[in-house]
Scaffold this active site. Structure first.
Site, mmCIF file in Angstrom:
data_model
loop_
_atom_site.group_PDB
_atom_site.id
_atom_site.type_symbol
_atom_site.label_atom_id
_atom_site.label_comp_id
_atom_site.label_asym_id
_atom_site.label_seq_id
_atom_site.Cartn_x
_atom_site.Cartn_y
_atom_site.Cartn_z
ATOM 1 N N CYS A 42 -63.020 8.696 -26.982
ATOM 2 C CA CYS A 42 -61.686 8.549 -26.407
ATOM 3 C C CYS A 42 -61.189 7.115 -26.605
ATOM 4 O O CYS A 42 -61.968 6.170 -26.667
ATOM 5 C CB CYS A 42 -61.723 8.885 -24.918
ATOM 6 S SG CYS A 42 -60.088 8.833 -24.132
ATOM 7 N N ASP A 44 -59.709 5.414 -24.437
ATOM 8 C CA ASP A 44 -59.748 4.742 -23.129
ATOM 9 C C ASP A 44 -60.416 3.363 -23.230
ATOM 10 O O ASP A 44 -61.516 3.247 -23.778
ATOM 11 C CB ASP A 44 -60.523 5.643 -22.153
ATOM 12 C CG ASP A 44 -60.365 5.207 -20.708
ATOM 13 O OD1 ASP A 44 -60.652 4.030 -20.397
ATOM 14 O OD2 ASP A 44 -59.967 6.048 -19.882
ATOM 15 N N ARG A 46 -61.962 1.728 -21.178
ATOM 16 C CA ARG A 46 -63.221 1.596 -20.437
ATOM 17 C C ARG A 46 -64.411 2.166 -21.204
ATOM 18 O O ARG A 46 -65.537 2.153 -20.709
ATOM 19 C CB ARG A 46 -63.105 2.317 -19.080
ATOM 20 C CG ARG A 46 -62.026 1.756 -18.177
ATOM 21 C CD ARG A 46 -61.740 2.685 -17.024
ATOM 22 N NE ARG A 46 -61.214 3.973 -17.502
ATOM 23 C CZ ARG A 46 -60.935 4.999 -16.707
ATOM 24 N NH1 ARG A 46 -61.138 4.896 -15.407
ATOM 25 N NH2 ARG A 46 -60.461 6.123 -17.219
ATOM 26 N N HIS A 98 -65.778 11.406 -21.746
ATOM 27 C CA HIS A 98 -66.108 10.599 -20.562
ATOM 28 C C HIS A 98 -65.478 11.214 -19.321
ATOM 29 O O HIS A 98 -64.364 11.743 -19.364
ATOM 30 C CB HIS A 98 -65.670 9.140 -20.744
ATOM 31 C CG HIS A 98 -64.192 8.926 -20.741
ATOM 32 N ND1 HIS A 98 -63.510 8.487 -19.641
ATOM 33 C CD2 HIS A 98 -63.261 9.111 -21.709
ATOM 34 C CE1 HIS A 98 -62.221 8.393 -19.924
ATOM 35 N NE2 HIS A 98 -62.034 8.771 -21.174
ATOM 36 N N CYS A 101 -61.511 11.213 -17.578
ATOM 37 C CA CYS A 101 -60.620 10.980 -18.721
ATOM 38 C C CYS A 101 -59.168 11.307 -18.338
ATOM 39 O O CYS A 101 -58.856 12.421 -17.910
ATOM 40 C CB CYS A 101 -61.067 11.861 -19.889
ATOM 41 S SG CYS A 101 -60.044 11.651 -21.365
HETATM 42 ZN ZN LIG Z 1 -60.308 9.504 -22.023
#
Ligand SMILES: [Zn+2]
Length: 225
Positions: A42, A44, A46, A98, A101
């Site tokens: 992803c 993301d 993080r 994750h 998400c």
């Molecule tokens: Zn995500």
């Protein structure tokens, strides 16, 4: 002073740190890359691929998009997959979802907006396919996390169905496709127990029910507190 000078300063300090440990590091990298792993994860912030598995530049080939989706007609993802498999000859493809998400959560609850709604439609297809499993869960948090897992299972399937991977297996190339899920709450990456190294493995996996494919302890009781 540029607005992003702090990033350039960080970069200089980082590069100097590596060169102080290994003066030839960047010279070697500039000549070739030979990663053993392709990470499909992803976007993301993080979930930074290299940091999570503590790999250096040159060790991980990476493709990231919103909600780690592998779409059969996405030439961006397919180009990365083809280069990784046919040219770099990576040994492992990791599909990494994750928990928590945002893309998966938006897909679950029809919260997408603009163009991203079209992208998240792929995750909604996963949701709709497994609506019965999701309906059986107590909280929205549990449903999001379960859909994160189910989405990994589906995307692993998409990688395995792709002709790039299928042809690699047919010519006997060593290549294993894995499903992992990362928890931003504890920094731990979990193997979902999906490791597919051949078309025979792929067929065997397809015979299992989705509940058998998704590692139960990963989600069990995660949000009881
Ligand atoms: Zn995500």
């Amino acid at each position: 002073m540029g607005q992003l000078d702090h990033l350039l300063d960080n970069n200089k300090a980082w590069a100097d740190g590596i060169k102080s440990q290994d003066p030839q590091f960047f010279d070697r990298l500039s000549n070739q890359q030979a990663p053993e792993y392709l990470w499909i994860g992803c976007a993301d912030s993080r979930v930074p691929a290299n940091q999570i598995v503590d790999l250096m530049p040159g060790e991980l080939f990476v493709h990231r998009n919103v909600a780690n989706v592998v779409v059969h007609t996405d030439f961006n993802c397919l180009s990365v997959l083809q280069f990784a498999v046919d040219v770099l000859k990576v040994k492992h493809v990791l599909v990494v979802g994750h928990y928590g998400c945002g893309g998966v959560k938006a897909a679950l609850n029809n919260e997408g907006f603009g163009v991203i709604s079209n992208w998240l439609r792929h995750v909604q297809d996963v949701r709709d396919k497994h609506q019965g499993i999701l309906d059986g869960l107590a909280t929205d948090q549990d449903r999001v996390d379960r859909l994160c897992e189910l989405n990994v299972v589906e995307q692993v399937g998409h990688v395995c169905q792709n002709n790039i991977v299928q042809e690699a297996w047919r010519r006997g190339q060593a290549l294993t496709v894995h499903g992992f899920v990362y928890d931003v709450a504890d920094g731990i990456l979990r193997d979902m127990g999906l490791s597919i190294s051949s078309e025979a493995d792929h067929e065997a996996v397809k015979q299992n029910s989705i509940d058998e494919l998704v590692l139960r302890p990963v989600r069990a009781g995660r949000h009881k507190n």
